[in-house]
Scaffold this motif. Structure first.
Motif, short mmCIF file in Angstrom:
data_model
loop_
_atom_site.label_atom_id
_atom_site.label_comp_id
_atom_site.label_asym_id
_atom_site.label_seq_id
_atom_site.Cartn_x
_atom_site.Cartn_y
_atom_site.Cartn_z
N PHE A 54 27.95 42.18 38.87
CA PHE A 54 28.99 42.08 37.71
C PHE A 54 30.22 41.01 37.97
O PHE A 54 31.13 40.70 37.26
N THR A 55 30.10 40.41 39.36
CA THR A 55 31.34 39.60 39.59
C THR A 55 31.48 38.30 38.73
O THR A 55 32.72 38.06 38.41
N ASN A 56 30.46 37.81 38.37
CA ASN A 56 30.56 36.42 37.64
C ASN A 56 31.43 36.82 36.32
O ASN A 56 32.42 36.15 35.86
N ASP A 57 31.15 38.05 35.64
CA ASP A 57 31.90 38.51 34.29
C ASP A 57 33.24 38.58 34.78
O ASP A 57 34.36 38.05 34.10
N TYR A 58 33.55 39.33 35.79
CA TYR A 58 34.91 39.40 36.12
C TYR A 58 35.68 38.23 36.63
O TYR A 58 37.10 38.12 36.33
N LEU A 59 35.08 37.52 37.47
CA LEU A 59 35.77 36.08 37.79
C LEU A 59 36.09 35.43 36.51
O LEU A 59 37.04 34.46 36.70
N ASN A 60 35.32 35.50 35.51
CA ASN A 60 35.69 34.80 34.22
C ASN A 60 36.65 35.89 33.23
O ASN A 60 36.93 35.29 32.17
N GLY A 61 37.04 36.67 33.88
CA GLY A 61 38.16 37.49 33.10
C GLY A 61 37.59 38.49 32.21
O GLY A 61 38.31 38.99 31.08
N MET A 62 36.26 38.73 32.03
CA MET A 62 35.69 39.73 31.26
C MET A 62 35.02 40.57 31.83
O MET A 62 34.72 40.83 33.13
N CYS A 63 35.09 41.84 31.07
CA CYS A 63 34.09 43.06 31.41
C CYS A 63 32.66 42.68 31.49
O CYS A 63 32.09 41.83 30.74
N ASN A 64 31.93 43.35 32.45
CA ASN A 64 30.44 43.39 32.48
C ASN A 64 29.79 43.98 31.12
O ASN A 64 30.81 44.62 30.19
N ARG A 65 28.53 43.93 30.68
CA ARG A 65 28.12 44.42 29.45
C ARG A 65 28.51 45.94 29.22
O ARG A 65 28.81 46.41 28.17
N SER A 66 27.88 46.54 30.17
CA SER A 66 28.26 48.03 29.88
C SER A 66 29.82 48.42 29.83
O SER A 66 29.94 49.46 29.07
N ALA A 67 30.55 47.77 30.71
CA ALA A 67 32.12 48.04 30.56
C ALA A 67 32.37 47.72 29.13
O ALA A 67 33.36 48.38 28.51
N SER A 68 31.84 46.55 28.54
CA SER A 68 32.54 45.90 27.28
C SER A 68 32.19 47.04 26.27
O SER A 68 32.86 47.41 25.20
N ALA A 69 30.87 47.54 26.31
CA ALA A 69 30.27 48.54 25.28
C ALA A 69 31.27 49.74 25.45
O ALA A 69 31.66 50.12 24.35
N MET A 70 31.54 50.37 26.55
CA MET A 70 32.40 51.52 26.58
C MET A 70 33.72 51.29 26.10
O MET A 70 34.39 52.25 25.50
N GLU A 71 34.41 49.76 26.36
CA GLU A 71 35.65 49.78 25.91
C GLU A 71 35.74 49.72 24.44
O GLU A 71 36.58 50.18 23.46
N LEU A 72 34.50 49.33 23.69
CA LEU A 72 34.54 49.34 22.13
C LEU A 72 34.69 50.70 21.86
O LEU A 72 35.23 51.19 20.71
N LEU A 73 33.92 51.64 22.51
CA LEU A 73 33.90 53.03 22.07
C LEU A 73 35.07 53.82 22.38
O LEU A 73 35.92 54.52 21.67
N ALA A 74 35.90 53.39 23.60
CA ALA A 74 37.42 53.61 23.92
C ALA A 74 38.23 53.33 22.94
O ALA A 74 39.27 54.12 22.55
N ASP A 75 38.09 52.23 22.33
CA ASP A 75 39.10 51.82 21.34
C ASP A 75 39.07 52.71 20.11
O ASP A 75 39.92 53.00 19.41
N HIS A 76 37.81 53.09 19.75
CA HIS A 76 37.47 53.88 18.43
C HIS A 76 38.23 55.26 18.80
O HIS A 76 38.86 55.79 17.63
N TYR A 77 38.26 55.65 19.96
CA TYR A 77 38.61 57.23 20.12
C TYR A 77 39.99 57.20 20.87
O TYR A 77 40.50 58.27 21.11
N GLY A 78 40.73 56.07 21.04
CA GLY A 78 41.89 55.94 21.79
C GLY A 78 41.74 56.68 23.18
O GLY A 78 42.95 57.19 23.76
N ILE A 79 40.56 56.55 23.63
CA ILE A 79 40.63 56.99 25.37
C ILE A 79 41.00 55.97 26.12
O ILE A 79 40.52 54.60 26.27
N PRO A 80 41.82 56.32 27.17
CA PRO A 80 42.20 55.20 27.92
C PRO A 80 41.15 55.00 29.01
O PRO A 80 40.24 55.73 29.25
N SER A 81 41.30 53.77 29.79
CA SER A 81 40.26 53.20 30.74
C SER A 81 40.91 52.41 31.75
O SER A 81 42.15 52.05 31.67
N ILE A 82 40.37 52.60 32.97
CA ILE A 82 40.90 52.01 34.32
C ILE A 82 39.79 51.43 34.78
O ILE A 82 38.75 51.82 35.10
#
Length: 447
Positions: free
Chosen positions: A164-192
């Motif tokens: 996953f490091t290339n994604d993070y070095l470019n300032g982006m979440c990897n694919r699985s974390a990105s998918a989870m972030e979109l779901l977290a946005d929908h439900y207002g779930i905090p993420s770390i």
């Protein structure tokens, strides 16, 4: 025509009530990586902490959560930071498993303990899953949790690996974390996000992701190679994150803990929000809220099946997760069940002496036997055996799982053995035995 239109609308209303209204089908996109997204916080659990009550904190995830590391460090920090409250930890992590198993075992491994706070960690083991599958299983975890108790606060946590490091070095979440972030946005779930600190140190050349970076610098034919590698690691001033690029060393888990501390500190004063109201609208209509486990019973079994006694080694090792384990080794021994729903699996074990099975669904046998053995099988471990996937929830299926008379090919594990020609002939790697404990259904048993 008007009557037909009204009936169609009514059917849509009933479908919405059954699963929660779903928005338009979500579209995946890569998400910018931030260490903390507080969203609607953890106000319910913070209120209980301030009141000095007993708090149950559950950790659902894979091997990174199962190992002694950020999980127990977080619990220890909570106890030290909030001494008026008392904290009980629920360790609900299983190595090598993702949210597609987590959603089925959530009830027995997590919700049975009535958690006040639930950390969910599957970004690594869901790394190869399509976003659509991640949404189905992760949303199932969210909706099951809040259906049982809408006062339970949930936090998504995202781990980082070399992949996953290339994604993070470019300032982006990897694919699985990105998918989870979109779901977290929908439900207002905090993420770390644990990857931010790691990537920053890597960018500054203050961290090594993988010990192999050092190991490959020492020729394999070098005398005292292991000693040289240890000395090089000790002499390198950079932080060695993991020996394998995945599972953090102590130093890596300290970085993860620091992210948790920063996240919970930022959220500590946010007010409690109404999680119940969030269930009114689903993120994906085909989410796995209905996922469940059902224990095997004697009436489902034929042949030489036996329930493992409490003092059996495998029952002691795996029973806390799997419940009562049943085993058989006689070819022709069968598990048979019928269910109404879209997904049917079996919670089982793989092992060096594992056999293989023929799966018959609705009268159609599989093209080939399915081995309960793989290239990791120098030991026994928890697994799942798929039978039905992808049908609609109203379908009724009849499933038979039968032990095959032939052993699976064991050669895939040979590279892990010192003397494979000899070891693969030993009793450890002989047998047609299977072990099973639970049905995993998206649906219900039917007669």
């Amino acid at each position: 025509m008007k009557r037909k239109a009204i009936l169609c609308v009514a059917a849509a209303v009933l479908a919405g009530w059954a699963t929660g209204w779903a928005a338009e089908t979500p579209v995946y996109r890569a998400v910018k990586a931030d260490e903390i997204r507080a969203r609607e916080g953890v106000g319910h659990v913070m209120a209980k902490i301030r009141a000095g009550e007993e708090i149950t904190v559950a950790y659902l995830g894979g091997s990174i959560t199962a190992m002694n590391g950020w999980r127990n460090k977080t619990t220890e920090w909570l106890k030290a930071t909030y001494p008026r409250a008392s904290f009980k930890e629920v360790h609900a992590a299983i190595g090598g498993t993702g949210s597609d198993l987590g959603v089925f075992r959530l009830g027995r491994d997590v919700l049975a303990y009535k958690p006040d706070l639930l950390f969910v960690e599957f970004a690594t083991n869901d790394g190869g899953q399509a976003p659509e599958q991640i949404w189905r299983s992760m949303e199932g975890i969210v909706r099951q949790t809040w259906k049982q108790d809408p006062l339970t606060d949930i936090v998504f946590t995202y781990t980082i690996t070399t992949a996953f490091t290339n994604d993070y070095l470019n300032g982006m979440c990897n694919r699985s974390a990105s998918a989870m972030e979109l779901l977290a946005d929908h439900y207002g779930i905090p993420s770390i996000n644990f990857g931010i600190r790691v990537a920053q140190l890597l960018k500054e050349n203050k961290l090594i992701m993988d010990a192999k970076v050092i190991e490959t610098a020492v020729p394999k034919e070098s005398p005292d190679r292991d000693k040289q590698i240890r000395e090089m690691i000790a002499a390198d001033k950079r932080l060695l994150f993991a020996n394998d690029g995945v599972h953090p060393r102590e130093e890596g888990h300290e970085l993860y803990k620091a992210a948790i501390v920063a996240g919970l500190t930022r959220m500590k004063d946010l007010p409690a929000t109404d999680h119940q109201a969030k269930l009114a609208k689903a993120f994906v209509a085909d989410n796995w809220e209905a996922a469940k486990m059902i224990p095997l019973s004697a009436k489902m079994l034929s042949g030489n099946w036996q329930a493992l006694p409490k003092d059996d080694g495998k029952q002691k090792a795996f029973g806390d997760r799997m419940g009562q384990i049943w085993t058989a080794d006689q070819p022709g021994s069968k598990l048979h069940f019928k269910f109404k729903g879209s997904v049917g699996k079996i919670y089982d074990l793989l092992g060096p002496d594992g056999g293989q099975v023929t799966i018959t669904v609705d009268g159609k046998p599989g093209a080939r036997p399915v081995p309960r053995f793989d290239s990791y099988c120098t030991y026994h471990r928890i697994a799942t055996l798929g039978a039905v996937a992808g049908s609609d929830m109203n379908s009724v299926h009849e499933v038979t799982v039968e032990i095959h008379p032939e052993q699976p090919d064991r050669q895939s594990v040979a590279f892990r053995l010192k003397d494979p020609a000899k070891e693969l002939k030993a009793p450890k790697f002989q047998g047609t035995r299977v072990w099973m404990s639970q049905l995993m259904l998206l649906g219900d048993l039917s007669e």
